[in-house]
Design an enzyme around this catalytic site. Structure first.
Site, PDB file in Angstrom:
ATOM      1  N   HIS A  41       0.895  -1.329  -0.010  1.00 44.72           N
ATOM      2  CA  HIS A  41      -0.124   0.068  -0.009  1.00 44.72           C
ATOM      3  C   HIS A  41       0.932   1.110  -0.005  1.00 44.72           C
ATOM      4  O   HIS A  41       0.388   2.339   0.398  1.00 44.72           O
ATOM      5  CB  HIS A  41      -1.042   0.039   1.083  1.00 44.72           C
ATOM      6  CG  HIS A  41      -1.741  -1.321   1.199  1.00 44.72           C
ATOM      7  ND1 HIS A  41      -2.732  -1.630   0.552  1.00 44.72           N
ATOM      8  CD2 HIS A  41      -1.572  -2.081   2.185  1.00 44.72           C
ATOM      9  CE1 HIS A  41      -3.453  -2.671   0.831  1.00 44.72           C
ATOM     10  NE2 HIS A  41      -2.755  -3.065   1.848  1.00 44.72           N
ATOM     11  N   SER A  98      15.771  20.393 -16.467  1.00 40.90           N
ATOM     12  CA  SER A  98      14.345  21.113 -16.955  1.00 40.90           C
ATOM     13  C   SER A  98      14.799  22.500 -17.637  1.00 40.90           C
ATOM     14  O   SER A  98      15.855  22.795 -17.627  1.00 40.90           O
ATOM     15  CB  SER A  98      13.886  21.705 -15.581  1.00 40.90           C
ATOM     16  OG  SER A  98      12.967  22.793 -15.588  1.00 40.90           O
ATOM     17  N   LYS A 156      16.984  20.691 -11.743  1.00 46.43           N
ATOM     18  CA  LYS A 156      16.243  19.402 -11.679  1.00 46.43           C
ATOM     19  C   LYS A 156      17.011  18.512 -12.347  1.00 46.43           C
ATOM     20  O   LYS A 156      17.827  18.649 -13.314  1.00 46.43           O
ATOM     21  CB  LYS A 156      14.902  19.870 -12.565  1.00 46.43           C
ATOM     22  CG  LYS A 156      13.815  20.688 -11.906  1.00 46.43           C
ATOM     23  CD  LYS A 156      13.227  19.858 -10.811  1.00 46.43           C
ATOM     24  CE  LYS A 156      12.467  18.636 -11.201  1.00 46.43           C
ATOM     25  NZ  LYS A 156      11.230  19.198 -12.193  1.00 46.43           N
ATOM     26  N   GLU A 213       9.809   7.649 -16.695  1.00 41.98           N
ATOM     27  CA  GLU A 213       8.374   8.116 -16.954  1.00 41.98           C
ATOM     28  C   GLU A 213       7.909   7.679 -18.608  1.00 41.98           C
ATOM     29  O   GLU A 213       6.621   7.609 -18.520  1.00 41.98           O
ATOM     30  CB  GLU A 213       8.351   9.676 -17.033  1.00 41.98           C
ATOM     31  CG  GLU A 213       8.587  10.251 -15.571  1.00 41.98           C
ATOM     32  CD  GLU A 213       9.160  11.635 -15.526  1.00 41.98           C
ATOM     33  OE1 GLU A 213       8.884  12.484 -16.640  1.00 41.98           O
ATOM     34  OE2 GLU A 213       9.510  12.245 -14.267  1.00 41.98           O
TER      35      GLU A 213
END
Length: 874
Positions: free
Chosen positions: A569, A690, A696, A703
């Protein structure tokens, strides 16, 4: 560790060095066992002396030639056994008989292990080890050459330094393995497939005869029993035929071997007796009183044709043909039609089982050899390897694609569709624009060419094309292949698809090309091409999955005892080894490999010959073309054959589920690389930044692995929706099967490569992981299980520990103190809360503890080896 080892000894460099190396490095006694299976050049007294000089306590030579001929070669001959249908089994047949005597010698000498001299590059290691496990699973198998890390030059120096007499030198670089059934020669300059093998490597096929000769081979119940009327045993038949046939220089095979294990390699074989006997035995079967081969038996000429002989003089005869002679000793030019064709001399079918062969001299090529036919097809795939969006817009811009011609260009012709005769007017531009599939089905060009070649040869066997026509059409197909590979092929607006384009161009080059579509429809042609592509593509994907599994395994071994929290979970649950977590993904990928290979097996059915839907009235043999194309089976129902796209749907499911597994891995990378987790540091080369925020570092690969899974699921859903309402048989809707399959394969291959690089280069923050896993609350289950060991029912134990956890969370004290003070737990239980202790208690099979993970790695390695053998057996 074994105290005495029996080594399969060849007398060569590797096994001679292996004797001394095992004595010095492993501290064992070595018994050298040489098995004579008909090696042509071995002096067994010298072999014995060399083994003893290397340090062997005993050197044994077993004469197994008769046993090898009768118990191993004869059954292979009766089965017409050709490895992948291309060349006789040589080393593969001898290894089991060698292992049989190796095991017997181990039993007699009291050895606890056997050893072999195989490297890790090829099939022999599997043959030795699987055979040994089958006969004597209790014996340890040692492979010193595979593990010692020495190069050939290192081995030569080792032999010189230790006074081991060897013949190998840096200059003598050929590796030769031989027995009664043939000689296999590799390495050295012959690693270059274009190099002409030097005459010095040939032993059995030295041309000494100049006059033609008929050789009559007598058979009884499929066994050769005589030559020219002289009764001989199996061993003598082979030895005599090697001498007779080899004296005409016939029996050489030059090819790139598709090894089941390890790399592909250029291999040269001498198998005069083997090829002659298999050819005669197959002709014997053709002469049996039945009109056609049994279903699945394949064309009787297929094995030798697929062997890719450089210069076969005696070709396998057709049914009823008694002798074959050449009109002249010409050769086939690699870019032109045959310079000389075989003239058949026909006779009545004899009731005798004697198969005559006509041998002629002067057939050896002078100068440069023609490369094996298969090597000419080692071309870059037609079309870009990686294309994100498949469609007409990208056609001309994509690097490597052949050009689409402007019909106004010089030399261009208008062309016709395959169905133009039925219509008075040509198709509208809108119709062509909507129905054309050429922009994406160009990648089927190699498969279409292969299928067309097989169909042409089937037309010859059916008497529909003669030898001159077939040679012209096959030459035209070779030209088309070169034009496509070099980007010189001009497509016309009327070319609906790659199949139309190829046939149109072949007919331009050779008028007989107009017959190429005889007995064939685009329905069975497209299905055949797509199955060939699917088989190849699934093998490529499975190989790429193995690559990612190798990365996960390597990182698991590297992780050693590092541990982190396991989650349920998305909440911290129990500590697990990092290796255990990585292997969980690797096991999921193993199921993907299994599915991909099972789908490949089910796709291995040839639909060629089903025609448009009902087969053909012409004398065509679908079994022959299936065997020619390497299919394992032939369709049973022509309606089903042209409409079946189950294999595409299965492939898309396999790829979608593989994409989901990659997506799950990607999600964890995204989580672990975040500051909130901090478990993973991305390598600069495998991450992005970024455009606005300089701090970043983004896990774009992970992804996209997550995002593209939806695309893969969409392809599967789309095809299933297309298929659900289709009546038998072919409908144009089925054109929609290719784009999703091509795109799914491309995307998955890209994802596997990218994820492999990402995971191989990322750095695990094991200290951060350990800190997160060392929370005292993660040990709650261990505390409850300790109470169970002390006799408390688990439900009550759960309640006891749960109360302690609640008290600690409410500020009632540190959990370690509460556990130590509890009357049912105490200091012994509190010790479980120490860092790293809990994970060591996971001892059950498949568990997350060190001992269980070590056992799991052994099982995973065995699974990897088995899957790698299956994948590379494509």
């Amino acid at each position: 560790m074994a105290k005495r080892v029996v080594l399969a000894y060849s007398g060569g460099l590797d096994t001679s060095v292996a004797v001394r190396w095992m004595i010095e490095e492993l501290g064992v006694e070595v018994v050298a066992l040489a098995v004579d299976v008909g090696q042509a050049s071995d002096d067994w007294d010298v072999v014995r002396d060399r083994a003893r000089a290397a340090g062997a306590v005993d050197a044994i030579v077993v004469d197994a030639r008769k046993e090898f001929a009768e118990d191993f070669v004869l059954p292979a001959l009766k089965a017409n056994a050709m490895y992948e249908g291309r060349y006789p089994l040589v080393s593969a047949l001898s290894r089991p008989v060698i292992v049989k005597h190796l095991v017997e010698a181990a039993r007699k000498s009291g050895a606890q292990a056997v050893a072999h001299g195989c490297t890790g590059k090829g099939n022999d290691q599997v043959r030795f080890e699987v055979s040994t496990r089958a006969l004597a699973p209790d014996l340890e198998v040692i492979a010193p050459v595979r593990g010692w890390g020495m190069t050939r030059e290192d081995s030569i120096h080792y032999a010189y330094d230790h006074g081991i007499p060897i013949q190998a030198t840096k200059e003598k670089v050929y590796s030769i393995d031989d027995n009664l059934w043939g000689r296999a020669i590799e390495c050295g300059e012959m690693e270059d497939p274009w190099a002409v093998p030097p005459q010095g490597v040939w032993l059995l096929t030295q041309p000494t005869e100049t006059e033609p000769r008929d050789v009559e081979i007598g058979f009884e119940q499929g066994m050769p029993v005589s030559i020219d009327g002289e009764r001989l045993g199996m061993l003598e038949v082979i030895e005599k035929l090697n001498t007779i046939v080899g004296s005409y220089g016939w029996g050489r095979i030059d090819m790139v071997e598709n090894r089941r294990v390890g790399i592909k390699s250029r291999e040269t074989y001498e198998c005069p007796a083997a090829l002659a006997l298999i050819m005669a035995h197959k002709d014997l079967e053709v002469d049996l009183p039945r009109a056609r081969p049994r279903p699945g038996e394949g064309a009787h000429r297929a094995p030798l044709r697929r062997a890719h002989l450089r210069r076969p003089l005696v070709q396998p005869p057709e049914g009823g043909v008694r002798l074959l002679r050449r009109q002249e000793p010409g050769v086939r030019h690699r870019r032109g039609p045959a310079a000389a064709l075989a003239r058949v001399v026909r006779g009545h079918r004899s009731a005798l089982r004697d198969q005559p062969l006509r041998l002629r001299a002067g057939h050896l090529r002078r100068g440069r050899l023609v490369p094996p036919r298969g090597l000419r097809r080692f071309r870059p795939a037609v079309g870009p390897r990686h294309r994100d969006v498949v469609g007409p817009a990208g056609l001309q811009a994509a690097e490597g694609l052949s050009r689409v011609s402007d019909p106004r260009a010089e030399g261009a012709t208008e062309g016709n569709t395959l169905w133009h005769g039925r219509f008075a007017d040509g198709p509208s531009e809108a119709l062509l624009a909507y129905t054309v599939s050429l922009p994406y089905d160009q990648r089927l060009a190699p498969d279409d060419l292969a299928g067309s070649r097989a169909h042409v040869r089937g037309l010859v066997r059916g008497g529909i094309l003669d030898g001159d026509e077939a040679a012209a059409v096959l030459g035209a197909l070779d030209t088309v292949e070169e034009e496509l590979a070099e980007g010189r092929f001009h497509f016309l607006p009327s070319d609906e698809d790659i199949h139309t384009a190829v046939e149109r161009r072949v007919t331009e080059l050779a008028p007989a090309g107009g017959k190429i579509h005889t007995g064939r429809s685009r329905n069975d042609q497209v299905a055949t091409d797509l199955r060939l592509y699917t088989k190849r593509a699934l093998g490529q994907v499975a190989a790429a999955v193995l690559g990612l599994q190798d990365v996960l395994r390597a990182r698991a071994v590297e992780a050693d005892q590092a541990y982190l929290p396991g989650y349920t979970h998305l909440q911290r649950a129990q500590p697990v080894l990092l290796a255990h977590h990585l292997l969980a993904h690797a096991w999921a990928l193993a199921r993907d490999v299994d599915r991909l290979l099972a789908t490949r097996d089910r796709a291995d059915v040839s639909p060629l010959g089903a025609g448009a839907l009902a087969g053909s009235s012409l004398p065509l043999d679908p079994s022959g073309t299936a065997a020619d194309l390497g299919f394992a089976a032939v369709f049973d129902n022509s309606l089903d054959a042209v409409s079946d796209r189950d294999f595409v749907a299965e492939s898309l499911f396999d790829l979608a589920l593989l994409g989901i597994h990659l997506s799950r891995m990607g999600e964890e990378v995204c989580l672990w690389a975040s500051d909130e987790f901090g478990f993973l540091k991305l390598d600069d080369a495998w991450s992005t930044g970024s455009s606005m925020m300089p701090q970043k570092k983004n896990p774009d690969i992970a992804e996209l692995a997550r995002g593209k899974s939806g695309r893969l699921i969409g392809h599967l859903t789309g095809l299933l929706t297309t298929l659900k309402g289709l009546p038998l048989t072919y409908n144009r809707d089925l054109q929609e099967d290719k784009e999703p399959l091509f795109d799914a394969v491309d995307q998955v291959l890209l994802a596997l490569e990218a994820m492999s690089g990402l995971l191989a280069t990322s750095r695990f923050a094991t200290d951060v992981m350990a800190t997160a896993a060392d929370s005292p609350y993660a040990v709650a289950t261990d505390l409850a299980e300790l109470l169970v060991e002390r006799g408390l029912p688990f439900r009550e134990a759960h309640a006891v520990v749960g109360e302690i956890v609640r008290t600690a969370l409410d500020g009632g004290g540190a959990m370690v103190d509460l556990v130590a003070a509890h009357p049912q737990l105490g200091p012994e239980a509190a010790a479980l809360l120490a860092p790293g202790v809990s994970v060591t208690r996971r001892t059950t099979r498949g568990g997350a503890g060190p001992a269980a993970v070590a056992e799991q790695l052994v099982r995973f390695d065995a699974r990897l080896d088995a899957d790698r053998a299956r994948v590379h057996g494509s």
